[in-house]
Design a protein around this motif. Structure first.
Motif, mmCIF file in Angstrom:
data_model
loop_
_atom_site.group_PDB
_atom_site.id
_atom_site.type_symbol
_atom_site.label_atom_id
_atom_site.label_comp_id
_atom_site.label_asym_id
_atom_site.label_seq_id
_atom_site.Cartn_x
_atom_site.Cartn_y
_atom_site.Cartn_z
ATOM 1 N N PHE A 122 0.685 -0.963 0.281
ATOM 2 C CA PHE A 122 0.194 0.122 0.399
ATOM 3 C C PHE A 122 0.937 0.914 0.382
ATOM 4 O O PHE A 122 0.461 2.700 -0.417
ATOM 5 N N GLU A 123 2.075 1.255 1.066
ATOM 6 C CA GLU A 123 2.803 2.373 0.510
ATOM 7 C C GLU A 123 3.416 2.866 -0.364
ATOM 8 O O GLU A 123 4.008 3.890 -1.242
ATOM 9 N N LYS A 124 3.866 1.603 -1.686
ATOM 10 C CA LYS A 124 4.645 1.914 -2.611
ATOM 11 C C LYS A 124 3.327 1.679 -3.451
ATOM 12 O O LYS A 124 3.828 3.129 -4.068
ATOM 13 N N LEU A 125 1.924 1.588 -3.557
ATOM 14 C CA LEU A 125 0.811 1.723 -4.326
ATOM 15 C C LEU A 125 0.434 3.604 -4.304
ATOM 16 O O LEU A 125 0.153 4.661 -5.195
ATOM 17 N N ALA A 126 0.973 3.951 -3.109
ATOM 18 C CA ALA A 126 -0.194 5.654 -2.620
ATOM 19 C C ALA A 126 1.464 6.093 -3.237
ATOM 20 O O ALA A 126 1.140 7.716 -4.189
ATOM 21 N N ILE A 127 2.712 6.021 -3.707
ATOM 22 C CA ILE A 127 3.972 6.671 -3.817
ATOM 23 C C ILE A 127 3.750 6.613 -6.166
ATOM 24 O O ILE A 127 4.077 8.177 -6.313
ATOM 25 N N SER A 128 3.620 6.195 -5.921
ATOM 26 C CA SER A 128 3.044 5.600 -7.542
ATOM 27 C C SER A 128 1.873 6.294 -7.981
ATOM 28 O O SER A 128 2.487 6.799 -8.920
ATOM 29 N N ILE A 129 0.703 6.067 -7.314
ATOM 30 C CA ILE A 129 -0.214 7.322 -7.918
ATOM 31 C C ILE A 129 -0.117 8.723 -7.555
ATOM 32 O O ILE A 129 -0.105 9.247 -8.525
ATOM 33 N N MET A 130 1.401 8.798 -6.254
ATOM 34 C CA MET A 130 1.263 10.693 -6.490
ATOM 35 C C MET A 130 2.325 10.791 -7.342
ATOM 36 O O MET A 130 1.944 11.819 -8.435
ATOM 37 N N SER A 144 -4.335 7.059 -14.850
ATOM 38 C CA SER A 144 -3.441 7.093 -13.641
ATOM 39 C C SER A 144 -2.895 6.378 -13.451
ATOM 40 O O SER A 144 -2.433 5.998 -12.507
ATOM 41 N N ILE A 145 -4.218 7.000 -11.780
ATOM 42 C CA ILE A 145 -4.907 6.031 -11.339
ATOM 43 C C ILE A 145 -4.036 4.746 -11.451
ATOM 44 O O ILE A 145 -3.374 3.704 -10.274
ATOM 45 N N ILE A 146 -5.619 4.562 -11.495
ATOM 46 C CA ILE A 146 -5.320 2.160 -12.482
ATOM 47 C C ILE A 146 -4.251 2.438 -12.879
ATOM 48 O O ILE A 146 -3.271 0.937 -12.691
ATOM 49 N N SER A 147 -3.674 3.074 -13.874
ATOM 50 C CA SER A 147 -2.790 1.602 -14.623
ATOM 51 C C SER A 147 -1.627 2.030 -12.890
ATOM 52 O O SER A 147 -0.895 1.184 -13.629
ATOM 53 N N SER A 148 -1.571 3.166 -12.482
ATOM 54 C CA SER A 148 0.141 3.117 -11.460
ATOM 55 C C SER A 148 0.007 1.488 -10.667
ATOM 56 O O SER A 148 0.745 0.905 -9.890
ATOM 57 N N SER A 149 -1.147 1.995 -10.659
ATOM 58 C CA SER A 149 -1.439 0.681 -9.152
ATOM 59 C C SER A 149 -1.040 -0.430 -10.022
ATOM 60 O O SER A 149 -1.158 -1.604 -9.688
ATOM 61 N N LEU A 150 -1.935 -0.825 -11.256
ATOM 62 C CA LEU A 150 -1.562 -2.683 -11.886
ATOM 63 C C LEU A 150 0.019 -2.509 -11.939
ATOM 64 O O LEU A 150 0.097 -3.481 -11.739
ATOM 65 N N ILE A 151 0.421 -2.203 -12.225
ATOM 66 C CA ILE A 151 1.751 -2.024 -12.286
ATOM 67 C C ILE A 151 2.243 -2.231 -11.207
ATOM 68 O O ILE A 151 3.401 -2.929 -11.992
ATOM 69 N N THR A 152 2.258 -1.300 -10.460
ATOM 70 C CA THR A 152 2.645 -1.873 -8.650
ATOM 71 C C THR A 152 2.562 -2.908 -8.798
ATOM 72 O O THR A 152 3.314 -3.519 -8.336
ATOM 73 N N ILE A 153 1.380 -3.310 -8.762
ATOM 74 C CA ILE A 153 1.004 -4.420 -8.192
ATOM 75 C C ILE A 153 1.526 -5.715 -8.950
ATOM 76 O O ILE A 153 2.190 -7.052 -8.332
ATOM 77 N N LEU A 154 1.703 -5.480 -10.462
ATOM 78 C CA LEU A 154 2.499 -6.230 -11.257
ATOM 79 C C LEU A 154 3.641 -6.891 -10.565
ATOM 80 O O LEU A 154 4.010 -7.968 -10.992
ATOM 81 N N GLN A 155 4.671 -5.626 -10.400
ATOM 82 C CA GLN A 155 5.986 -5.606 -9.667
ATOM 83 C C GLN A 155 6.334 -6.615 -9.620
ATOM 84 O O GLN A 155 6.896 -7.053 -8.962
ATOM 85 N N VAL A 156 5.476 -5.973 -7.665
ATOM 86 C CA VAL A 156 5.774 -6.956 -6.792
ATOM 87 C C VAL A 156 5.305 -8.520 -6.796
ATOM 88 O O VAL A 156 5.842 -8.608 -5.834
#
Length: 386
Positions: free
Chosen positions: A46-54, A272-284
């Motif tokens: 969740f920390e990484k998600l917030a950073i990626s969205i920002m 941008s919110i959706i794509s950043s979240s999906l990409i971050t989850i995919l990487q993790v």
């Protein structure tokens, strides 16, 4: 009561969907955190998600709404991470590792990054396209080089800067509250007269100048605001990790943030919110599943997934599929009232959907005779109907 319901129906909920979803996410995860139902891996995600969205939303302000190509976003994040992290180290001794120290670090890191954004905005007044991308890319590399060559007592040099770790239970909640604050500022800016001026510069800078828009002011404003939130994301990154190193802020990371913006749609905050979240989850998930010798496949699978997403979003042959199966159409069908004049239902009796024995081309080519005057009607080419 009826008046309240009428006013409620007139509210444009699509303007508040981001606030509602992230607000619900904060409430639900806060309850799970207080009941000790979230493990450390979920909190770190969740920390990484917030950073990626920002990062994605702030870069989208420059790339999507202003129309300028910037590849130095990781540089602004690096400035916020180092300077904000250093402030946190200094204030930890007197104020402790609490919320006040975090707030001061966020403000200092964001403002320092915003000042650098103003410096980058100055050449942006004369440079466009590839030239501006090269300048911003060089800026990011210069920032990394400066921090690498610092002493160990100042910013840690090549080994990095040791930073305090905030409480895992609450850091991601604070991060998403900051995301809400960022969305409130950016979305209200875009929907105001200033936002219309920014998009006018994107569409035609010459026309914007001719109408009296202060292009210099708005470009500097956008670059500074984008850098400010990238600096805040850097401060959150420094609190999320025990050490800040320059290797985390290379040009590849700037390109990765740009990919999030492009996949989400240029000038589309929700995308941008959706794509950043999906990409971050995919990487993790890839990093947790593919370990050991299989770790070499992480970048390959990640690149293949991105290629498939790009093909789906841009392939002309899939245009019908995208138009038929998309979230916007699903949302309209579920929540839009059928009494609304803007609601359109597919006409099942349309002539192109009902099978007929007579071909439409044959129907249009039939002879036409004026029965009343018993005269043939001439064709445009000079011939006449009999």
């Amino acid at each position: 009561m009826s008046t309240f319901i009428t006013k409620l129906k007139k509210v444009k909920w699509r303007h508040y969907i981001n606030y509602i979803l992230i607000g619900l996410f904060i409430i639900i995860t806060s309850i799970l955190t207080l009941t000790n139902s979230l493990d450390l891996s979920a909190q770190f995600l969740f920390e990484k998600l917030a950073i990626s969205i920002m990062l994605a939303v702030s870069l989208g302000l420059v790339v999507g709404f202003l129309g300028e190509l910037s590849l130095g976003h990781a540089g602004f994040m690096c400035i916020g991470a180092y300077l904000g992290g250093k402030v946190a180290v200094l204030f930890e001794q007197s104020l402790g590792n609490g919320l006040l120290t975090l707030i001061i670090s966020v403000i200092v890191g964001g403002l320092c990054a915003a000042l650098c954004g103003l410096l980058i905005g100055l050449p942006a007044l004369r440079l466009k396209g590839d030239y501006l991308a090269i300048v911003t890319l060089a800026f990011g590399e210069i920032v990394r080089t400066i921090f690498i060559n610092t002493s160990k007592t100042s910013f840690g040099g090549a080994t990095g800067l040791e930073t305090p770790r905030f409480n895992n239970k609450y850091l991601f909640i604070i991060a998403f509250v900051l995301v809400l604050l960022m969305l409130f500022i950016i979305q209200n800016l875009i929907r105001s007269k200033h936002g219309r001026a920014i998009t006018a510069i994107r569409d035609s800078e010459i026309a914007a100048r001719a109408t009296g828009i202060n292009v210099t002011k708005y470009k500097l404003l956008v670059f500074a605001l984008s850098a400010f939130f990238a600096g805040i994301a850097g401060v959150l990154f420094s609190y999320s990790n025990y050490r800040v190193q320059c290797t985390n802020f290379g040009y590849n990371y700037s390109i990765e943030i740009l990919v999030m913006v492009v996949l989400g749609g240029m000038g589309n905050i929700t995308g941008s919110i959706i794509s950043s979240s999906l990409i971050t989850i995919l990487q993790v998930e890839l990093s947790s599943i593919l370990t050991g010798e299989l770790s070499v496949l992480q970048n390959i699978i990640y690149a293949l997934v991105l290629i498939l997403i790009v093909i789906y979003n841009n392939a002309p042959g899939l245009k019908g599929v995208r138009e038929r199966y998309n979230l916007k159409k699903l949302f309209n069908n579920l929540f839009k009232s059928r009494k609304d004049p803007s609601y359109q239902k597919e006409d099942e009796a349309a002539w192109d959907r009902v099978p007929t024995k007579i071909n439409m081309n044959e129907l249009l080519s039939m002879d036409v005779v004026d029965v009343n005057n018993k005269k043939s009607i001439e064709k445009p080419g000079g011939d006449s109907y009999e």
